[in-house]
Design a protein around this motif. Structure first.
Motif, PDB file in Angstrom:
ATOM      1  N   UNK A 153       0.836  -1.209   0.000  1.00 17.57           N
ATOM      2  CA  UNK A 153       0.000   0.000   0.000  1.00 17.57           C
ATOM      3  C   UNK A 153       0.868   1.255   0.000  1.00 17.57           C
ATOM      4  N   UNK A 154       1.885   1.288   0.844  1.00 16.92           N
ATOM      5  CA  UNK A 154       2.695   2.508   0.931  1.00 16.92           C
ATOM      6  C   UNK A 154       3.584   2.716  -0.284  1.00 16.92           C
ATOM      7  N   UNK A 155       3.720   1.706  -1.130  1.00 13.79           N
ATOM      8  CA  UNK A 155       4.473   1.857  -2.376  1.00 13.79           C
ATOM      9  C   UNK A 155       3.641   2.473  -3.496  1.00 13.79           C
TER      10      UNK A 155
ATOM     11  N   UNK B 184      -0.317   2.196   6.674  1.00 11.25           N
ATOM     12  CA  UNK B 184      -1.559   2.436   5.945  1.00 11.25           C
ATOM     13  C   UNK B 184      -2.752   2.174   6.861  1.00 11.25           C
ATOM     14  N   UNK B 185      -3.809   2.953   6.663  1.00 15.05           N
ATOM     15  CA  UNK B 185      -5.040   2.758   7.422  1.00 15.05           C
ATOM     16  C   UNK B 185      -5.797   1.567   6.848  1.00 15.05           C
ATOM     17  N   UNK B 186      -6.748   1.047   7.624  1.00 12.82           N
ATOM     18  CA  UNK B 186      -7.563  -0.078   7.141  1.00 12.82           C
ATOM     19  C   UNK B 186      -8.317   0.288   5.876  1.00 12.82           C
ATOM     20  N   UNK B 187      -8.839   1.511   5.814  1.00 13.43           N
ATOM     21  CA  UNK B 187      -9.576   1.918   4.617  1.00 13.43           C
ATOM     22  C   UNK B 187      -8.665   1.951   3.395  1.00 13.43           C
TER      23      UNK B 187
ATOM     24  N   UNK C  73      -8.917  -0.213   0.001  1.00 11.19           N
ATOM     25  CA  UNK C  73      -8.850   0.438  -1.310  1.00 11.19           C
ATOM     26  C   UNK C  73      -7.805  -0.240  -2.187  1.00 11.19           C
ATOM     27  N   UNK C  74      -6.659  -0.585  -1.599  1.00 14.49           N
ATOM     28  CA  UNK C  74      -5.621  -1.294  -2.341  1.00 14.49           C
ATOM     29  C   UNK C  74      -6.138  -2.645  -2.831  1.00 14.49           C
ATOM     30  N   UNK C  75      -6.861  -3.358  -1.975  1.00 11.38           N
ATOM     31  CA  UNK C  75      -7.400  -4.662  -2.362  1.00 11.38           C
ATOM     32  C   UNK C  75      -8.373  -4.536  -3.531  1.00 11.38           C
ATOM     33  N   UNK C  76      -9.118  -3.452  -3.565  1.00  6.39           N
ATOM     34  CA  UNK C  76     -10.089  -3.243  -4.651  1.00  6.39           C
ATOM     35  C   UNK C  76      -9.404  -2.743  -5.916  1.00  6.39           C
ATOM     36  N   UNK C  77      -8.481  -1.795  -5.776  1.00  5.47           N
ATOM     37  CA  UNK C  77      -7.851  -1.158  -6.935  1.00  5.47           C
ATOM     38  C   UNK C  77      -6.626  -1.893  -7.445  1.00  5.47           C
TER      39      UNK C  77
END
Length: 91
Positions: free
Chosen positions: A45-47, A63-66, A70-74
């Motif tokens: 996520x942070x990358x 990274x926050x849970x949200x 978002x990473x999992x979706x995008x």
């Protein structure tokens, strides 16, 4: 781990205990956290470019849970990416 956490949470419902629903809720919450962490690892996520451009209050390495969701979706796609539909439906 995930199946065990789910079945364990379901097993707590059958307990004759006043806190059984609390135990169930805690188990499901931890299961959701585990799934989010698996689908959106902090390092990935942070990358992402979209993560780096967001304002942060204090911690700049977590990274926050949200954001993990978002990473999992995008799947790490950038915010400005225009998605072109593959199929064109006839009206």
């Amino acid at each position: 781990m995930e199946i065990g956490a789910f079945t364990g949470s379901l097993d707590t419902i059958s307990l004759n205990n006043a806190l059984r629903y609390t135990f169930f809720s805690v188990g499901i919450r931890e299961l959701v956290h585990h799934v989010i962490d698996r689908l959106g690892p902090n390092e990935n996520v942070i990358d992402c470019d979209w993560w780096k451009n967001r304002p942060r209050k204090k911690d700049n390495t977590t990274a926050k849970r949200t954001e993990k969701m978002e990473y999992a979706i995008r799947a790490g796609l950038s915010e400005g990416l225009e998605i072109v539909p593959i199929l064109h439906w006839r009206s």
